[in-house]
Enzyme design. Structure first.
Site, PDB file in Angstrom:
ATOM      1  N   TRP A 159       0.813  -1.225   0.000  1.00 24.08           N
ATOM      2  CA  TRP A 159       0.000   0.000   0.000  1.00 24.08           C
ATOM      3  C   TRP A 159       0.847   1.276   0.000  1.00 24.08           C
ATOM      4  CZ3 TRP A 159       1.791   2.631   4.060  1.00 24.08           C
ATOM      5  CH2 TRP A 159       2.306   1.891   5.140  1.00 24.08           C
ATOM      6  N   ASN A 160       2.138   1.175   0.315  1.00 26.67           N
ATOM      7  CA  ASN A 160       2.844   2.449   0.576  1.00 26.67           C
ATOM      8  C   ASN A 160       3.259   3.175  -0.689  1.00 26.67           C
ATOM      9  OD1 ASN A 160       4.710   0.458   0.058  1.00 26.67           O
ATOM     10  ND2 ASN A 160       6.207   1.187   1.549  1.00 26.67           N
ATOM     11  N   LYS A 183      -2.086  -8.408  -7.965  1.00 27.61           N
ATOM     12  CA  LYS A 183      -2.974  -8.201  -6.826  1.00 27.61           C
ATOM     13  C   LYS A 183      -2.435  -7.029  -6.019  1.00 27.61           C
ATOM     14  CE  LYS A 183      -3.008  -9.060  -2.664  1.00 27.61           C
ATOM     15  NZ  LYS A 183      -3.729  -7.839  -2.144  1.00 27.61           N
ATOM     16  N   PRO A 184      -3.093  -5.886  -6.043  1.00 28.18           N
ATOM     17  CA  PRO A 184      -2.618  -4.742  -5.277  1.00 28.18           C
ATOM     18  C   PRO A 184      -3.033  -4.878  -3.812  1.00 28.18           C
ATOM     19  CG  PRO A 184      -4.608  -4.146  -6.443  1.00 28.18           C
ATOM     20  CD  PRO A 184      -4.281  -5.558  -6.855  1.00 28.18           C
ATOM     21  N   ALA A 185      -2.498  -4.033  -2.957  1.00 24.74           N
ATOM     22  CA  ALA A 185      -2.876  -4.052  -1.544  1.00 24.74           C
ATOM     23  C   ALA A 185      -4.333  -3.642  -1.394  1.00 24.74           C
ATOM     24  CB  ALA A 185      -1.984  -3.097  -0.756  1.00 24.74           C
ATOM     25  N   GLY A 236       6.713  -6.313  -0.122  1.00 25.26           N
ATOM     26  CA  GLY A 236       5.947  -6.264   1.124  1.00 25.26           C
ATOM     27  C   GLY A 236       6.799  -6.793   2.266  1.00 25.26           C
ATOM     28  N   SER A 237       6.153  -7.304   3.259  1.00 23.90           N
ATOM     29  CA  SER A 237       6.873  -7.724   4.459  1.00 23.90           C
ATOM     30  C   SER A 237       7.679  -8.991   4.226  1.00 23.90           C
ATOM     31  CB  SER A 237       5.868  -7.970   5.594  1.00 23.90           C
ATOM     32  OG  SER A 237       4.993  -9.024   5.225  1.00 23.90           O
ATOM     33  N   GLU A 258      11.054  -7.974  -2.816  1.00 27.13           N
ATOM     34  CA  GLU A 258      11.491  -6.684  -2.245  1.00 27.13           C
ATOM     35  C   GLU A 258      10.838  -6.568  -0.881  1.00 27.13           C
ATOM     36  OE1 GLU A 258      13.763  -5.525  -5.584  1.00 27.13           O
ATOM     37  OE2 GLU A 258      13.682  -4.950  -3.481  1.00 27.13           O
ATOM     38  N   LEU A 259      11.591  -6.821   0.173  1.00 21.94           N
ATOM     39  CA  LEU A 259      10.984  -7.026   1.491  1.00 21.94           C
ATOM     40  C   LEU A 259      11.309  -5.891   2.459  1.00 21.94           C
ATOM     41  CD1 LEU A 259      11.678 -10.871   1.620  1.00 21.94           C
ATOM     42  CD2 LEU A 259       9.684  -9.660   0.716  1.00 21.94           C
ATOM     43  N   CYS A 292      10.234   1.370   2.839  1.00 19.90           N
ATOM     44  CA  CYS A 292      11.144   0.302   3.274  1.00 19.90           C
ATOM     45  C   CYS A 292      12.586   0.745   3.178  1.00 19.90           C
ATOM     46  CB  CYS A 292      10.927  -0.928   2.420  1.00 19.90           C
ATOM     47  SG  CYS A 292      11.183  -0.530   0.715  1.00 19.90           S
ATOM     48  N   GLU A 389      11.535  -2.388  11.515  1.00 23.94           N
ATOM     49  CA  GLU A 389      11.273  -1.057  10.946  1.00 23.94           C
ATOM     50  C   GLU A 389      10.066  -0.439  11.643  1.00 23.94           C
ATOM     51  OE1 GLU A 389       9.433  -3.423   7.196  1.00 23.94           O
ATOM     52  OE2 GLU A 389      10.745  -1.757   6.830  1.00 23.94           O
ATOM     53  N   GLU A 466      14.917  -4.601  -9.132  1.00 25.21           N
ATOM     54  CA  GLU A 466      13.898  -3.953  -9.958  1.00 25.21           C
ATOM     55  C   GLU A 466      14.452  -2.619 -10.427  1.00 25.21           C
ATOM     56  OE1 GLU A 466      10.570  -4.064  -7.040  1.00 25.21           O
ATOM     57  OE2 GLU A 466       9.629  -5.437  -8.473  1.00 25.21           O
TER      58      GLU A 466
END
Ligand SMILES: NC(=O)C1=CN([C@@H]2O[C@H](COP(=O)(O)OP(=O)(O)OC[C@H]3O[C@@H](n4cnc5c(N)ncnc54)[C@H](OP(=O)(O)O)[C@@H]3O)[C@@H](O)[C@H]2O)C=CC1
Ligand SMILES: O=C(O)[C@H](O)CS(=O)(=O)O
Length: 485
Positions: A159-160, A183-185, A236-237, A258-259, A292, A389, A466
């Site tokens: 979502w960020n 699939k978006p947040a 995401g996480s 990408e975490l 992140c 974080e 990316e």
């Protein structure tokens, strides 16, 4: 008064784009999308499940042959039209993002341009997906190495950064001839759906790029269990990334992760303190600290700690907290009550370790999920915020004495996404840049994200890159052809 302005209504899509058709969930169920600044329900999107997701995957497989057979130049032309449409609608897309995510409009428009830069970059890179020839071992032997699209891809995004996390996956995939289902947040689906509508208008064929909203676990399982899906890209996480990686193992999918991060920000005694203070503001308070790659723990050499703190406070005091639609606002609301509670937990822990609140430290008087920009001094290297974080507008200042001590603190983390340090001595810059364990290092800058560079982390921050020319590698397979003629 609603923040939904008349010009936005045409960009609010309350259906999913699957195989070129806008459709509701088979069950008719929906998920409410709310404005984090007002808690107003701004839209309802389909609560899709496995069936709709499998339909989108099948459509991607059906569309794959024709799309991969287009020339790189033909695919690049479609991407360039998509880029143009996104930039023509930058203002509306920015406001739509502020509506569902909360970041100030100016920052949201900046993200739209950042997201569009990935489309432009990979439209150009599409025509540079080079292979190679290798000298044969006999007079009649020819060795050729080519790059081919991985095939059907799936992406799950957070979502960020509701736009950039979409385009930095979709653009390279389409550039090399893959097809993709996203699939978006659930907090921020509207930006993804609007981007998909513009991609459709730009001429992306049916099935090549679908967006499915709904239950994350169900859709994720449909992605990971499908034998048609050859690649998963996730942002995401770390916990969810690890789950997806494990679930992808039985079908041996390619995976990009990408975490989470926990970026150290080191200010040495030979730093330009004014630049360092500005760099920390740029890194830490972007998206209210919900990135992140933002500085999460700040190590300041003891001899300049007081001077740096004063320079930082002068800039923090100038931050303007409010509704992202209001002029001059630089800090919007956090995404959720849960996010605010995590920030409060980190501040409470820091105080228990002896840290002092020199600015902010509590929920903002606006209420809701706004939080005061916060500066903590006299921090310690074992506070909770040095281990996970914060994802909020908090600067924990931790003093150190030697370069070795700072590097030791910086590397004492399971994460390794971004890291930053300010120094002017050339030897120190070389030693620290090479010694720090991170995928990306900012030296005398707090802003490192751009489409031309390979974005990604090491250790628990993920794998794959990316952006940059490396971004294409995630969506291509090498084929080695040995010809004897
Ligand atoms: N390295 C990077 O570039 C980035 C890393 N992050 C990291 O992600 C975290 C914050 O983002 P946040 O959105 O909360 O992270 P989450 O991992 O909870 O969510 C990210 C995405 O994964 C989906 N998801 C959640 N659970 C599952 C599951 N079991 N199976 C499949 N998909 C799932 C979410 O769907 P839903 O919304 O429906 O729950 C969302 O679309 C932070 O740790 C942050 O550091 C975030 C952004 C960028
Ligand atoms: O999700 C994030 O935090 C982004 O990856 C950060 S950036 O690419 O916008 O810097």
């Amino acid at each position: 008064m609603s923040d939904i302005r008349p010009n936005l209504r045409k960009f609010i899509y309350e259906q999913c784009l699957i195989n070129g058709e806008w459709r509701s969930a088979d069950s008719g169920k929906t998920i409410a999308v709310t404005n984090p600044a007002t808690q107003e329900v701004i839209a309802h999107v389909p609560n899709c499940g496995a069936t709709e997701t499998e339909h989108a995957i099948q459509a991607a497989a059906t569309a794959l042959p024709a799309w991969r057979q287009k020339t790189a130049a033909e695919r690049a032309q479609v991407l360039k039209r998509w880029h143009a449409l996104v930039m023509e609608n930058q203002q509306a897309l920015g406001e739509l993002m502020t509506l569902e995510q909360g970041k100030p409009v100016a920052e949201a428009k900046g993200e739209i341009a950042y997201a569009a830069s990935y489309i432009e970059w990979f439209a150009e890179e599409a025509r540079r997906s080079y292979g190679e020839t290798i000298p044969g071992l006999t007079a009649s032997q020819r060795i050729i190495v080519t790059r081919e699209p991985v095939g059907v891809c799936a992406a799950i995004t957070p979502w960020n950064f509701p736009a950039a996390m979409i385009t930095r996956k979709v653009a390279p995939a389409l550039a090399v001839g893959c097809t993709i289902v996203v699939k978006p947040a659930s907090e921020t689906p509207l930006t993804a759906l609007a981007l998909a509508a513009l991609a459709q208008e730009a001429g992306v064929p049916n099935g090549v790029f679908s967006v499915v909203t709904g239950d994350a676990k169900t859709i994720g399982e449909a992605f990971t269990s499908s034998e048609l899906v050859r690649k998963i890209s996730f942002t995401g996480s770390t916990a969810v990334g690890a789950t997806l990686m494990a679930a992808s193992a039985p079908t041996l999918k390619r995976i990009s992760l990408e975490l989470g991060g926990n970026a150290p920000f080191i200010v040495f005694d030979d730093a330009d303190l004014d630049k360092a203070a500005q760099g920390l503001i740029d890194s830490k308070f972007r998206n209210a600290g919900q990135t992140c790659v933002c500085a999460n723990r700040v190590y300041v050499q003891r001899s300049i700690a007081d001077a740096f703190t004063q320079k930082l406070l002068e800039k923090v005091r100038a931050l303007n907290v409010g509704n992202g639609f209001d002029d001059g606002v630089t800090i919007g609301p956090l995404i959720s009550e849960k996010a605010v509670e995590k920030v409060e937990k980190h501040i409470a822990d820091a105080k228990q370790h002896g840290a002092e609140v020199v600015y902010g430290g509590a929920r903002h008087e606006l209420g809701g999920t706004w939080f005061q920009p916060t500066v903590l001094s006299n921090g310690t290297p074992d506070m909770l915020c040095t281990k996970e974080e914060t994802f909020g507008p908090v600067v924990p200042l931790i003093p150190f004495d030697s370069e070795e001590e700072a590097l030791g603190y910086a590397n004492a983390s399971e994460f390794g996404l971004a890291a930053y340090f300010y120094a002017r001595d050339a030897g120190r810059i070389r030693r620290v840049a090479e010694g720090i364990e991170a995928g990306m290092v900012g030296v005398n800058t707090g802003l490192i994200s751009n489409a031309t560079a390979p974005f990604g982390g090491v250790k628990a921050s993920g794998m794959g890159r990316e952006g940059g020319h490396q971004g294409l590698d995630e969506y291509t397979e090498l084929k080695y052809v040995c010809i004897d003629v």
